[in-house]
Write a protein that holds these residues in place. Structure first.
Motif, PDB file in Angstrom:
ATOM      1  N   ASP A  15       0.873  -1.158  -0.177  1.00 48.73           N
ATOM      2  CA  ASP A  15      -0.171  -0.082  -0.021  1.00 48.73           C
ATOM      3  C   ASP A  15       0.821   1.315   0.031  1.00 48.73           C
ATOM      4  N   SER A  59       1.235   5.683  -0.326  1.00 50.33           N
ATOM      5  CA  SER A  59       0.615   6.858   0.258  1.00 50.33           C
ATOM      6  C   SER A  59       0.604   7.877  -0.845  1.00 50.33           C
ATOM      7  N   TYR A 119      -1.218  10.474  -1.801  1.00 51.10           N
ATOM      8  CA  TYR A 119      -1.931  11.649  -1.766  1.00 51.10           C
ATOM      9  C   TYR A 119      -1.049  12.183  -0.493  1.00 51.10           C
ATOM     10  N   HIS A 169      -2.550  14.391   2.160  1.00 53.48           N
ATOM     11  CA  HIS A 169      -2.894  13.712   3.410  1.00 53.48           C
ATOM     12  C   HIS A 169      -1.719  13.760   4.453  1.00 53.48           C
ATOM     13  N   VAL A 170      -0.486  12.991   3.825  1.00 57.15           N
ATOM     14  CA  VAL A 170       0.786  12.962   4.782  1.00 57.15           C
ATOM     15  C   VAL A 170       0.864  14.267   5.204  1.00 57.15           C
ATOM     16  N   GLU A 210      -9.769   3.167   5.997  1.00 57.29           N
ATOM     17  CA  GLU A 210      -8.985   3.998   4.913  1.00 57.29           C
ATOM     18  C   GLU A 210      -9.688   3.806   3.765  1.00 57.29           C
ATOM     19  N   GLU A 215      -9.564   3.464  -0.203  1.00 57.67           N
ATOM     20  CA  GLU A 215      -8.719   3.461  -1.045  1.00 57.67           C
ATOM     21  C   GLU A 215      -9.082   3.084  -2.318  1.00 57.67           C
ATOM     22  N   GLY A 221      -3.150   4.371  -1.078  1.00 63.41           N
ATOM     23  CA  GLY A 221      -3.351   4.993   0.262  1.00 63.41           C
ATOM     24  C   GLY A 221      -4.590   5.688   0.338  1.00 63.41           C
ATOM     25  N   THR A 222      -4.772   6.335   1.580  1.00 62.96           N
ATOM     26  CA  THR A 222      -6.093   7.236   1.701  1.00 62.96           C
ATOM     27  C   THR A 222      -6.430   8.333   0.641  1.00 62.96           C
ATOM     28  N   GLU A 282      -7.876  11.625   9.496  1.00 66.12           N
ATOM     29  CA  GLU A 282      -7.673  13.012   8.730  1.00 66.12           C
ATOM     30  C   GLU A 282      -8.605  13.860   9.330  1.00 66.12           C
TER      31      GLU A 282
END
Length: 328
Positions: A83, A85, A87, A90-91, A139, A141, A263-264, A279
């Motif tokens: 998986d 991430s 986006y 988002h991080v 989450e 996705e 990822g989300t 989030e």
């Protein structure tokens, strides 16, 4: 083309599903399972497409009413599940909430972890956890399934190895994550079994909403029947799927049936809502100094779905109740 796996046996029973998700048919003469079909994809795909066409035309013998609740994840278990991430928005948000800057490398080098692939949760089965205090989170996705990807494949080459797409609920245990990451060795206990949509689809089913290696449709999440978020999956995706697949294949080949997640899904436009509770909690911390929205509790229900422009479900829905797990 749309494919699913009935919850029969450890690896499911492959069925072809009609475009409107109303009818299905088993295809033992082509492949007993989705993994078997993928292992012989060059031969199996045109045969499955022929069945799909007849099914949509109402000409396929042996068709029956399709029941999403009778499905396992399209791949009930997989050789490889990683998986990303993708986006970075988002991080960036998560780090901002704790006063940390985002490293510049995050904008050109994807984050990715390898998850447990031996036991996925069926899309209509409960999410069972032993303790609410673990911080149970959804989450929402998107994921792709690949055929064999050679080590070192470029993003352009990786694009040709993406065969199917699904939705994902990458269940996360937020209160276990900090302790695990503090060890400097990544996720394990904080990332339990994930769930995937009842149906996997070929990219052509998305029409022009599949472009630039991204899905340009809102991903819709509900919690206890209330709309939680509907961010557009194509708008703020920093790394597209070919880039994520190439990243995973940098130092190893990927075997047929590898699943790579986005990822989300997250948008800078906060009016679209969120795809995970973490989030939303971070936005509350930034706004008021404290998180007010709780993580999932026993008895909560999560629904994740994506629709085409006409309002038709593309992948079916992930629809799950959170329940206590009896360890005895």
């Amino acid at each position: 083309m749309k494919l699913a796996s009935l919850n029969q046996g450890r690896d499911g029973a492959l069925v072809v599903v009609s475009r409107d998700l109303r009818r299905a048919v088993k295809v033992p003469g082509v492949a007993a399972t989705l993994q078997a079909a993928l292992d012989n994809w060059a031969v199996a795909k045109p045969k499955l497409e022929a069945v799909y066409q007849r099914l949509n035309d109402g000409l396929e013998e042996g068709a029956f009413a399709f029941d999403q609740a009778a499905c396992h994840s399209p791949l009930p278990r997989a050789y490889h599940w990683a998986d990303g991430s993708a986006y970075v928005n988002h991080v960036e948000l998560v780090r901002k909430a704790r006063g940390a800057e985002i490293p510049e490398s995050f904008w050109h080098d994807p984050l990715m972890y390898q998850g447990g692939a031996d036991c996925f949760i069926p899309p209509h089965s409960p999410i069972q956890m032993a303790d609410e205090a673990w911080g149970i989170d959804l989450e929402a996705e998107i994921a792709v399934i690949t055929d064999d990807v050679p080590m070192g494949a470029s993003a352009a080459e990786a694009a040709g190895h993406i065969q199917l797409l699904m939705l994902v609920n990458d269940v996360s245990l937020r209160n276990l994550i900090p302790g695990e990451l503090a060890k400097g060795f990544g996720f394990y206990q904080s990332k339990p079994s994930s769930s995937f949509s009842p149906v996997a689809i070929t990219p052509d089913e998305l029409g022009d909403t599949w472009r630039d290696g991204k899905v340009h449709r809102p991903l819709v999440s509900h919690i206890n029947g209330a709309l939680f978020g509907q961010p557009d999956a194509g708008v703020d995706m920093t790394f597209n799927f070919p880039t994520l697949v190439a990243h995973a294949a940098k130092t190893r080949p990927l075997g047929t049936g590898t699943i790579i997640g986005s990822g989300t899904v997250s948008n800078y436009d906060r009016s679209a809502g969120s795809s995970c509770l973490a989030e939303k909690r971070m936005l509350e911390i930034i706004e008021s100094g404290e998180a007010k929205t709780p993580f999932l509790k026993f008895g909560d229900r999560v629904r994740i779905e994506m629709f085409d422009a006409a309002g038709h479900s593309l992948f079916g829905k992930i629809d799950q109740l959170v329940e206590p797990y009896n360890t005895h």
